[in-house]
Design an enzyme around this catalytic site. Structure first.
Site, PDB file in Angstrom:
ATOM      1  N   ASP A  93      26.393 -15.464 -26.143  1.00 22.68           N
ATOM      2  CA  ASP A  93      26.768 -16.163 -27.323  1.00 22.68           C
ATOM      3  C   ASP A  93      27.949 -15.887 -28.057  1.00 22.68           C
ATOM      4  O   ASP A  93      28.791 -15.169 -27.449  1.00 22.68           O
ATOM      5  CB  ASP A  93      25.714 -15.150 -28.481  1.00 22.68           C
ATOM      6  CG  ASP A  93      25.321 -16.022 -29.828  1.00 22.68           C
ATOM      7  OD1 ASP A  93      24.227 -16.474 -29.874  1.00 22.68           O
ATOM      8  OD2 ASP A  93      26.271 -16.051 -30.637  1.00 22.68           O
ATOM      9  N   CYS A  97      16.909 -27.847 -32.196  1.00 21.05           N
ATOM     10  CA  CYS A  97      16.145 -27.713 -33.629  1.00 21.05           C
ATOM     11  C   CYS A  97      16.949 -28.746 -34.568  1.00 21.05           C
ATOM     12  O   CYS A  97      17.032 -28.449 -35.825  1.00 21.05           O
ATOM     13  CB  CYS A  97      16.556 -26.225 -33.837  1.00 21.05           C
ATOM     14  SG  CYS A  97      18.110 -25.552 -34.093  1.00 21.05           S
TER      15      CYS A  97
HETATM   16  N1  SAH Z   1      17.639 -17.886 -29.224  1.00 21.25           N
HETATM   17  C1  SAH Z   1      17.876 -17.200 -30.432  1.00 21.25           C
HETATM   18  C2  SAH Z   1      18.358 -17.875 -31.553  1.00 21.25           C
HETATM   19  C3  SAH Z   1      19.776 -18.658 -31.157  1.00 21.25           C
HETATM   20  S1  SAH Z   1      20.336 -19.448 -32.672  1.00 21.25           S
HETATM   21  C4  SAH Z   1      16.636 -16.381 -30.616  1.00 21.25           C
HETATM   22  O1  SAH Z   1      15.746 -16.290 -29.896  1.00 21.25           O
HETATM   23  O2  SAH Z   1      16.973 -15.626 -31.601  1.00 21.25           O
HETATM   24  C5  SAH Z   1      21.874 -20.079 -31.873  1.00 21.25           C
HETATM   25  C6  SAH Z   1      23.109 -19.079 -31.447  1.00 21.25           C
HETATM   26  O3  SAH Z   1      23.967 -19.834 -31.137  1.00 21.25           O
HETATM   27  C7  SAH Z   1      23.583 -18.130 -32.618  1.00 21.25           C
HETATM   28  O4  SAH Z   1      23.484 -16.972 -32.363  1.00 21.25           O
HETATM   29  C8  SAH Z   1      25.193 -18.552 -32.559  1.00 21.25           C
HETATM   30  O5  SAH Z   1      26.013 -17.687 -32.874  1.00 21.25           O
HETATM   31  C9  SAH Z   1      25.392 -19.274 -31.207  1.00 21.25           C
HETATM   32  N2  SAH Z   1      26.325 -20.105 -31.055  1.00 21.25           N
HETATM   33  C10 SAH Z   1      26.547 -21.249 -31.659  1.00 21.25           C
HETATM   34  N3  SAH Z   1      27.605 -21.983 -31.130  1.00 21.25           N
HETATM   35  C11 SAH Z   1      27.776 -21.482 -29.901  1.00 21.25           C
HETATM   36  C12 SAH Z   1      28.682 -21.579 -28.837  1.00 21.25           C
HETATM   37  N4  SAH Z   1      29.651 -22.797 -28.726  1.00 21.25           N
HETATM   38  N5  SAH Z   1      28.825 -20.784 -27.770  1.00 21.25           N
HETATM   39  C13 SAH Z   1      28.029 -19.915 -27.964  1.00 21.25           C
HETATM   40  N6  SAH Z   1      27.117 -19.397 -28.768  1.00 21.25           N
HETATM   41  C14 SAH Z   1      27.108 -20.107 -29.845  1.00 21.25           C
END
Ligand code: SAH
Length: 397
Positions: A251, A341
Protein backbone atom coordinates in the site's frame (compact mmCIF):
# COMPACT_ATOMS: atom_id res chain seq x y z
CA UNK A 1 -42.02 25.15 -1.82
CA UNK A 2 -42.87 23.59 -5.15
CA UNK A 3 -40.73 22.41 -8.02
CA UNK A 4 -42.27 21.72 -11.42
CA UNK A 5 -40.50 19.47 -13.91
CA UNK A 6 -40.27 19.91 -17.66
CA UNK A 7 -42.66 17.79 -19.73
CA UNK A 8 -41.50 14.15 -19.91
CA UNK A 9 -38.91 14.60 -17.18
CA UNK A 10 -41.11 12.88 -14.56
CA UNK A 11 -40.29 9.46 -16.02
CA UNK A 12 -37.38 8.52 -13.78
CA UNK A 13 -39.28 9.61 -10.67
CA UNK A 14 -42.26 7.48 -11.71
CA UNK A 15 -39.84 4.55 -11.69
CA UNK A 16 -38.82 5.67 -8.18
CA UNK A 17 -35.32 6.74 -9.06
CA UNK A 18 -34.49 9.20 -6.27
CA UNK A 19 -32.60 11.99 -8.07
CA UNK A 20 -33.83 15.15 -9.82
CA UNK A 21 -31.17 16.75 -12.03
CA UNK A 22 -31.11 20.52 -12.43
CA UNK A 23 -31.80 20.17 -16.17
CA UNK A 24 -35.15 18.48 -15.51
CA UNK A 25 -36.56 21.42 -13.61
CA UNK A 26 -38.90 23.86 -15.30
CA UNK A 27 -39.99 26.14 -12.48
CA UNK A 28 -39.35 26.67 -8.79
CA UNK A 29 -41.88 28.57 -6.70
CA UNK A 30 -40.17 30.56 -3.97
CA UNK A 31 -36.47 30.18 -3.25
CA UNK A 32 -35.91 27.06 -1.19
CA UNK A 33 -32.86 27.02 1.05
CA UNK A 34 -30.40 24.19 0.64
CA UNK A 35 -31.68 21.14 2.48
CA UNK A 36 -35.26 22.38 2.59
CA UNK A 37 -38.04 19.95 1.70
CA UNK A 38 -39.69 20.67 -1.65
CA UNK A 39 -42.73 19.19 -3.34
CA UNK A 40 -41.86 17.87 -6.80
CA UNK A 41 -44.64 17.91 -9.38
CA UNK A 42 -44.86 16.84 -13.01
CA UNK A 43 -45.51 19.41 -15.74
CA UNK A 44 -49.23 18.49 -15.61
CA UNK A 45 -49.24 19.30 -11.89
CA UNK A 46 -49.51 15.82 -10.44
CA UNK A 47 -47.60 15.02 -7.27
CA UNK A 48 -44.38 13.04 -7.71
CA UNK A 49 -42.29 13.23 -4.56
CA UNK A 50 -41.06 15.04 -1.47
CA UNK A 51 -37.40 15.84 -1.89
CA UNK A 52 -34.51 17.68 -0.26
CA UNK A 53 -33.35 20.70 -2.23
CA UNK A 54 -29.63 21.01 -2.98
CA UNK A 55 -29.14 24.47 -4.41
CA UNK A 56 -25.51 23.94 -5.49
CA UNK A 57 -25.49 20.38 -6.79
CA UNK A 58 -26.25 19.11 -10.29
CA UNK A 59 -28.47 16.65 -8.44
CA UNK A 60 -30.78 19.48 -7.47
CA UNK A 61 -33.20 17.44 -5.35
CA UNK A 62 -33.01 14.04 -3.67
CA UNK A 63 -36.20 12.20 -2.93
CA UNK A 64 -37.31 11.46 0.62
CA UNK A 65 -40.63 9.93 -0.27
CA UNK A 66 -42.87 9.19 -3.24
CA UNK A 67 -46.06 9.22 -1.12
CA UNK A 68 -47.98 12.48 -0.79
CA UNK A 69 -49.06 11.91 2.84
CA UNK A 70 -45.42 11.22 3.86
CA UNK A 71 -44.06 14.73 4.09
CA UNK A 72 -40.84 14.18 6.06
CA UNK A 73 -40.67 15.44 9.62
CA UNK A 74 -38.70 14.29 12.66
CA UNK A 75 -41.01 11.33 13.34
CA UNK A 76 -40.87 10.19 9.73
CA UNK A 77 -37.05 10.34 9.72
CA UNK A 78 -36.90 8.33 12.95
CA UNK A 79 -39.02 5.75 11.15
CA UNK A 80 -36.54 5.61 8.28
CA UNK A 81 -33.71 4.88 10.73
CA UNK A 82 -35.87 2.14 12.23
CA UNK A 83 -36.44 0.66 8.79
CA UNK A 84 -32.69 0.65 8.05
CA UNK A 85 -31.94 -1.17 11.28
CA UNK A 86 -34.73 -3.68 10.65
CA UNK A 87 -33.26 -4.46 7.23
CA UNK A 88 -29.86 -5.22 8.82
CA UNK A 89 -31.53 -7.46 11.41
CA UNK A 90 -33.33 -9.32 8.61
CA UNK A 91 -29.94 -10.20 7.10
CA UNK A 92 -29.34 -12.46 10.09
CA UNK A 93 -26.04 -13.09 11.84
CA UNK A 94 -23.06 -12.56 9.59
CA UNK A 95 -20.89 -15.29 10.99
CA UNK A 96 -21.37 -18.39 13.07
CA UNK A 97 -19.58 -17.02 16.12
CA UNK A 98 -22.06 -14.19 16.69
CA UNK A 99 -19.11 -11.98 17.68
CA UNK A 100 -19.03 -9.81 14.57
CA UNK A 101 -19.69 -6.24 15.59
CA UNK A 102 -19.03 -4.04 12.58
CA UNK A 103 -21.44 -3.32 9.75
CA UNK A 104 -23.04 -0.60 7.68
CA UNK A 105 -26.34 0.45 9.23
CA UNK A 106 -27.40 3.12 6.74
CA UNK A 107 -26.42 3.13 3.08
CA UNK A 108 -27.76 6.37 1.64
CA UNK A 109 -30.27 6.16 -1.20
CA UNK A 110 -30.74 2.41 -0.69
CA UNK A 111 -32.19 3.14 2.75
CA UNK A 112 -34.31 6.08 1.61
CA UNK A 113 -31.87 8.51 3.26
CA UNK A 114 -29.92 10.01 0.33
CA UNK A 115 -26.52 11.19 1.47
CA UNK A 116 -26.40 9.47 4.87
CA UNK A 117 -23.82 6.79 5.64
CA UNK A 118 -23.65 5.20 9.08
CA UNK A 119 -21.16 2.49 9.96
CA UNK A 120 -21.17 0.69 13.27
CA UNK A 121 -17.87 -0.32 14.90
CA UNK A 122 -18.60 -2.04 18.23
CA UNK A 123 -20.46 0.61 20.25
CA UNK A 124 -19.30 3.55 18.13
CA UNK A 125 -21.24 4.84 15.15
CA UNK A 126 -19.46 6.76 12.42
CA UNK A 127 -21.69 9.09 10.45
CA UNK A 128 -21.06 10.72 7.08
CA UNK A 129 -23.36 13.54 6.06
CA UNK A 130 -23.03 13.91 2.29
CA UNK A 131 -26.09 15.90 1.18
CA UNK A 132 -27.78 19.16 2.06
CA UNK A 133 -30.97 17.33 3.05
CA UNK A 134 -29.22 15.13 5.59
CA UNK A 135 -27.26 18.15 6.84
CA UNK A 136 -30.53 19.87 7.69
CA UNK A 137 -31.80 16.90 9.71
CA UNK A 138 -28.50 15.70 11.18
CA UNK A 139 -29.45 16.25 14.82
CA UNK A 140 -32.77 14.45 14.52
CA UNK A 141 -31.00 11.57 12.75
CA UNK A 142 -28.17 11.42 15.31
CA UNK A 143 -30.65 11.30 18.21
CA UNK A 144 -32.64 8.57 16.48
CA UNK A 145 -29.49 6.52 15.89
CA UNK A 146 -28.40 6.68 19.53
CA UNK A 147 -31.92 5.92 20.73
CA UNK A 148 -32.49 2.97 18.42
CA UNK A 149 -29.04 1.33 18.43
CA UNK A 150 -28.10 1.85 22.09
CA UNK A 151 -24.58 2.77 20.93
CA UNK A 152 -22.45 4.96 23.20
CA UNK A 153 -21.34 7.58 20.72
CA UNK A 154 -21.41 8.99 17.22
CA UNK A 155 -18.28 10.32 15.56
CA UNK A 156 -18.81 12.41 12.45
CA UNK A 157 -16.58 11.92 9.37
CA UNK A 158 -18.17 14.39 6.98
CA UNK A 159 -14.85 14.98 5.23
CA UNK A 160 -15.60 13.31 1.89
CA UNK A 161 -14.97 15.32 -1.30
CA UNK A 162 -18.59 14.99 -2.44
CA UNK A 163 -19.66 17.45 0.27
CA UNK A 164 -18.04 20.20 -1.82
CA UNK A 165 -20.47 19.50 -4.66
CA UNK A 166 -23.27 20.17 -2.18
CA UNK A 167 -21.63 23.41 -1.05
CA UNK A 168 -21.01 21.99 2.41
CA UNK A 169 -17.74 22.46 4.33
CA UNK A 170 -15.90 19.43 5.72
CA UNK A 171 -16.66 18.62 9.34
CA UNK A 172 -15.36 15.95 11.71
CA UNK A 173 -15.66 15.40 15.44
CA UNK A 174 -17.61 13.85 18.28
CA UNK A 175 -21.32 14.32 17.60
CA UNK A 176 -22.92 12.37 20.44
CA UNK A 177 -21.05 11.01 23.47
CA UNK A 178 -17.29 11.35 23.94
CA UNK A 179 -14.68 11.07 21.20
CA UNK A 180 -13.75 7.42 20.72
CA UNK A 181 -10.35 6.17 21.86
CA UNK A 182 -8.68 5.09 18.62
CA UNK A 183 -7.97 2.66 17.26
CA UNK A 184 -11.13 0.77 18.21
CA UNK A 185 -11.22 -3.01 18.11
CA UNK A 186 -13.72 -4.82 15.92
CA UNK A 187 -14.35 -8.47 15.10
CA UNK A 188 -15.05 -9.60 11.53
CA UNK A 189 -15.66 -13.25 10.76
CA UNK A 190 -13.87 -14.06 14.00
CA UNK A 191 -10.74 -12.02 13.19
CA UNK A 192 -9.92 -8.80 15.02
CA UNK A 193 -8.99 -5.51 13.46
CA UNK A 194 -8.02 -2.14 14.89
CA UNK A 195 -9.92 0.66 13.18
CA UNK A 196 -8.93 4.31 13.28
CA UNK A 197 -12.28 6.03 12.82
CA UNK A 198 -10.71 9.47 13.32
CA UNK A 199 -7.66 9.40 11.04
CA UNK A 200 -8.37 6.38 8.81
CA UNK A 201 -9.76 6.42 5.27
CA UNK A 202 -13.54 6.84 4.77
CA UNK A 203 -15.19 5.88 8.07
CA UNK A 204 -12.10 3.88 9.09
CA UNK A 205 -12.57 0.47 7.48
CA UNK A 206 -13.80 -0.96 4.18
CA UNK A 207 -16.77 -2.90 5.49
CA UNK A 208 -18.06 -3.51 1.96
CA UNK A 209 -15.32 -6.13 1.47
CA UNK A 210 -16.18 -8.09 4.63
CA UNK A 211 -17.64 -11.19 3.01
CA UNK A 212 -15.14 -11.09 0.14
CA UNK A 213 -12.28 -11.14 2.63
CA UNK A 214 -13.86 -14.24 4.10
CA UNK A 215 -14.12 -15.81 0.66
CA UNK A 216 -10.38 -15.26 0.17
CA UNK A 217 -9.80 -16.92 3.52
CA UNK A 218 -11.58 -20.02 2.19
CA UNK A 219 -9.39 -20.10 -0.91
CA UNK A 220 -5.98 -19.24 0.50
CA UNK A 221 -4.77 -22.51 1.99
CA UNK A 222 -1.26 -23.45 0.85
CA UNK A 223 -0.92 -20.39 -1.39
CA UNK A 224 1.61 -17.59 -1.64
CA UNK A 225 -0.48 -14.42 -1.62
CA UNK A 226 0.06 -10.89 -2.92
CA UNK A 227 -2.41 -8.31 -1.59
CA UNK A 228 -2.27 -5.07 -3.57
CA UNK A 229 -3.83 -1.92 -2.03
CA UNK A 230 -3.92 -3.71 1.32
CA UNK A 231 -4.96 -0.71 3.50
CA UNK A 232 -4.99 -2.07 7.09
CA UNK A 233 -4.35 -5.64 5.99
CA UNK A 234 -7.85 -7.11 5.74
CA UNK A 235 -7.39 -9.51 2.81
CA UNK A 236 -3.89 -10.51 3.98
CA UNK A 237 -5.01 -11.40 7.48
CA UNK A 238 -8.00 -13.32 6.14
CA UNK A 239 -5.69 -15.23 3.77
CA UNK A 240 -3.21 -16.05 6.54
CA UNK A 241 -6.07 -17.21 8.76
CA UNK A 242 -7.10 -19.47 5.90
CA UNK A 243 -3.70 -21.13 5.81
CA UNK A 244 -1.83 -19.08 3.22
CA UNK A 245 1.89 -19.88 3.24
CA UNK A 246 2.75 -16.19 3.10
CA UNK A 247 1.21 -12.82 2.32
CA UNK A 248 3.03 -9.89 0.76
CA UNK A 249 0.95 -6.74 1.23
CA UNK A 250 1.48 -3.46 -0.56
CA UNK A 251 0.00 0.00 0.00
CA UNK A 252 1.17 3.57 -0.48
CA UNK A 253 -0.10 4.72 2.92
CA UNK A 254 2.36 4.50 5.83
CA UNK A 255 -0.28 4.91 8.57
CA UNK A 256 -2.45 2.18 6.98
CA UNK A 257 0.51 -0.21 6.93
CA UNK A 258 1.32 0.56 10.56
CA UNK A 259 -2.16 -0.52 11.56
CA UNK A 260 -1.95 -3.50 9.20
CA UNK A 261 1.15 -4.80 11.00
CA UNK A 262 -0.54 -4.40 14.33
CA UNK A 263 -3.65 -6.19 13.03
CA UNK A 264 -1.60 -9.11 11.76
CA UNK A 265 0.18 -9.46 15.10
CA UNK A 266 -3.08 -9.28 17.03
CA UNK A 267 -4.27 -12.30 15.04
CA UNK A 268 -1.00 -14.17 15.55
CA UNK A 269 0.66 -13.54 12.18
CA UNK A 270 4.19 -12.21 12.12
CA UNK A 271 7.14 -11.91 9.77
CA UNK A 272 8.31 -13.71 7.72
CA UNK A 273 4.86 -15.07 6.80
CA UNK A 274 3.50 -11.53 6.67
CA UNK A 275 5.50 -8.94 4.72
CA UNK A 276 4.45 -5.28 4.46
CA UNK A 277 5.68 -3.00 1.70
CA UNK A 278 5.10 0.73 1.31
CA UNK A 279 5.07 1.36 -2.42
CA UNK A 280 3.08 2.57 -5.39
CA UNK A 281 1.39 -0.49 -6.92
CA UNK A 282 1.95 0.58 -10.49
CA UNK A 283 5.69 0.52 -9.75
CA UNK A 284 5.70 -2.45 -7.42
CA UNK A 285 4.10 -4.83 -9.93
CA UNK A 286 6.76 -3.98 -12.52
CA UNK A 287 9.61 -4.29 -10.01
CA UNK A 288 8.31 -7.64 -8.74
CA UNK A 289 8.27 -8.92 -12.30
CA UNK A 290 11.83 -7.85 -12.99
CA UNK A 291 12.86 -9.57 -9.74
CA UNK A 292 11.22 -12.76 -11.03
CA UNK A 293 8.65 -12.98 -8.21
CA UNK A 294 5.42 -14.96 -8.63
CA UNK A 295 2.33 -15.79 -6.55
CA UNK A 296 -0.61 -18.23 -6.39
CA UNK A 297 -3.26 -15.77 -5.21
CA UNK A 298 -3.33 -12.05 -5.95
CA UNK A 299 -5.86 -9.52 -4.64
CA UNK A 300 -6.29 -6.20 -6.44
CA UNK A 301 -8.55 -3.79 -4.59
CA UNK A 302 -7.65 -0.31 -5.84
CA UNK A 303 -9.27 2.99 -4.80
CA UNK A 304 -12.04 4.48 -6.89
CA UNK A 305 -10.37 5.34 -10.22
CA UNK A 306 -13.64 6.57 -11.79
CA UNK A 307 -16.13 8.35 -9.53
CA UNK A 308 -18.33 9.05 -12.57
CA UNK A 309 -18.60 7.88 -16.18
CA UNK A 310 -16.64 10.93 -17.29
CA UNK A 311 -13.55 9.43 -15.66
CA UNK A 312 -14.09 5.98 -17.19
CA UNK A 313 -11.51 6.14 -20.02
CA UNK A 314 -8.60 7.09 -17.73
CA UNK A 315 -9.81 4.59 -15.14
CA UNK A 316 -9.98 1.85 -17.77
CA UNK A 317 -6.30 2.40 -18.57
CA UNK A 318 -5.36 2.19 -14.89
CA UNK A 319 -7.44 -0.97 -14.30
CA UNK A 320 -5.95 -2.56 -17.37
CA UNK A 321 -2.42 -1.75 -16.30
CA UNK A 322 -2.66 -3.27 -12.83
CA UNK A 323 -4.59 -6.33 -13.99
CA UNK A 324 -2.16 -7.00 -16.82
CA UNK A 325 0.86 -6.65 -14.56
CA UNK A 326 -0.71 -8.71 -11.78
CA UNK A 327 -1.53 -11.52 -14.23
CA UNK A 328 2.11 -11.63 -15.26
CA UNK A 329 3.01 -12.42 -11.62
CA UNK A 330 0.38 -15.15 -11.32
CA UNK A 331 1.46 -18.77 -11.69
CA UNK A 332 -0.67 -21.02 -13.91
CA UNK A 333 -3.48 -22.39 -11.71
CA UNK A 334 -3.21 -19.27 -9.55
CA UNK A 335 -6.15 -17.05 -8.68
CA UNK A 336 -6.74 -13.34 -9.14
CA UNK A 337 -9.41 -11.55 -7.11
CA UNK A 338 -9.81 -8.24 -8.89
CA UNK A 339 -12.13 -5.43 -7.83
CA UNK A 340 -13.48 -2.08 -8.93
CA UNK A 341 -15.39 0.26 -6.62
CA UNK A 342 -15.85 2.87 -9.37
CA UNK A 343 -19.43 3.99 -9.90
CA UNK A 344 -18.36 5.14 -13.38
CA UNK A 345 -17.28 1.64 -14.48
CA UNK A 346 -20.08 -0.92 -14.85
CA UNK A 347 -19.59 -4.62 -14.04
CA UNK A 348 -19.84 -5.30 -17.75
CA UNK A 349 -17.18 -2.75 -18.69
CA UNK A 350 -14.95 -3.97 -15.86
CA UNK A 351 -15.11 -7.52 -17.16
CA UNK A 352 -14.18 -6.27 -20.65
CA UNK A 353 -11.19 -4.36 -19.26
CA UNK A 354 -9.99 -7.43 -17.37
CA UNK A 355 -10.48 -9.59 -20.48
CA UNK A 356 -8.35 -7.12 -22.45
CA UNK A 357 -5.66 -7.20 -19.78
CA UNK A 358 -5.66 -11.01 -19.78
CA UNK A 359 -5.32 -11.17 -23.54
CA UNK A 360 -2.46 -8.65 -23.51
CA UNK A 361 -0.71 -10.63 -20.79
CA UNK A 362 -0.79 -13.58 -23.20
CA UNK A 363 -2.89 -15.52 -20.70
CA UNK A 364 -6.23 -17.31 -20.50
CA UNK A 365 -8.46 -17.22 -17.42
CA UNK A 366 -11.72 -18.70 -16.17
CA UNK A 367 -14.26 -16.79 -14.07
CA UNK A 368 -14.77 -18.81 -10.90
CA UNK A 369 -16.94 -16.30 -9.09
CA UNK A 370 -18.21 -12.72 -9.02
CA UNK A 371 -17.93 -10.38 -6.06
CA UNK A 372 -20.31 -7.75 -4.72
CA UNK A 373 -20.42 -5.56 -1.64
CA UNK A 374 -21.59 -7.26 1.55
CA UNK A 375 -25.38 -7.20 1.83
CA UNK A 376 -25.53 -4.56 4.58
CA UNK A 377 -24.49 -2.25 1.72
CA UNK A 378 -28.03 -2.64 0.46
CA UNK A 379 -28.86 -2.10 -3.21
CA UNK A 380 -32.21 -0.64 -4.18
CA UNK A 381 -33.52 -2.11 -7.42
CA UNK A 382 -34.64 1.34 -8.52
CA UNK A 383 -31.17 2.80 -7.85
CA UNK A 384 -28.60 0.61 -9.60
CA UNK A 385 -25.97 3.35 -9.11
CA UNK A 386 -25.77 2.10 -5.53
CA UNK A 387 -24.14 -1.12 -6.69
CA UNK A 388 -20.65 0.33 -7.03
CA UNK A 389 -18.44 -2.59 -5.96
CA UNK A 390 -17.86 -5.37 -8.43
CA UNK A 391 -15.17 -8.00 -8.70
CA UNK A 392 -14.11 -11.15 -10.46
CA UNK A 393 -12.43 -14.25 -9.12
CA UNK A 394 -10.30 -15.62 -11.94
CA UNK A 395 -8.22 -18.73 -12.32
CA UNK A 396 -5.25 -18.44 -14.63
CA UNK A 397 -5.34 -21.43 -16.93
N1 SAH B 1 -8.52 -3.95 0.40
C1 SAH B 1 -8.56 -2.98 1.48
C2 SAH B 1 -9.12 -1.66 1.06
C3 SAH B 1 -8.36 -0.98 -0.06
S1 SAH B 1 -8.71 0.72 -0.20
C4 SAH B 1 -9.31 -3.60 2.65
O1 SAH B 1 -9.82 -4.73 2.54
O2 SAH B 1 -9.40 -2.95 3.69
C5 SAH B 1 -7.52 1.26 -1.34
C6 SAH B 1 -6.11 1.41 -0.79
O3 SAH B 1 -5.25 1.76 -1.88
C7 SAH B 1 -5.89 2.48 0.26
O4 SAH B 1 -5.33 1.91 1.40
C8 SAH B 1 -4.87 3.46 -0.37
O5 SAH B 1 -3.91 3.93 0.56
C9 SAH B 1 -4.21 2.59 -1.40
N2 SAH B 1 -3.63 3.23 -2.59
C10 SAH B 1 -4.18 4.18 -3.36
N3 SAH B 1 -3.39 4.42 -4.44
C11 SAH B 1 -2.34 3.58 -4.35
C12 SAH B 1 -1.20 3.32 -5.17
N4 SAH B 1 -1.01 3.99 -6.31
N5 SAH B 1 -0.32 2.39 -4.78
C13 SAH B 1 -0.51 1.71 -3.61
N6 SAH B 1 -1.58 1.89 -2.82
C14 SAH B 1 -2.47 2.82 -3.18
Amino acid sequence: MKVRLKPGRERSLLRRHPWVYSGAIDKVSGSPASGETVEVRASDGRFLAWAAWSSQSQIRARVWSFEEPDKPDAGWLRGRIGRSLALRRALGPRDGSGRDNALRLVHGEADGLPGLIVDRYADTLVMQVLSAGIERWRDVLADALIEQTGCARIYERSDADVRELEGLPARTGAMRGDAPAVPLEIVEHGLCYAVDVIGGQKTGFYLDQRDNRNRIRELASGREVLNCFCYTGGFSIAALAGGALSAVSVDSSGPALELARRNAQANGFDAPRAEWIEADIFRYLRDARSQGRSFDLIVLDPPKFAPTERHAPAAARAYKDINLNALKLLRPGGMLATFSCSGGVSADLFQKIVAGATADAGASATILDRFHASPDHAVLLEFPEGEYLKGLLLRRN
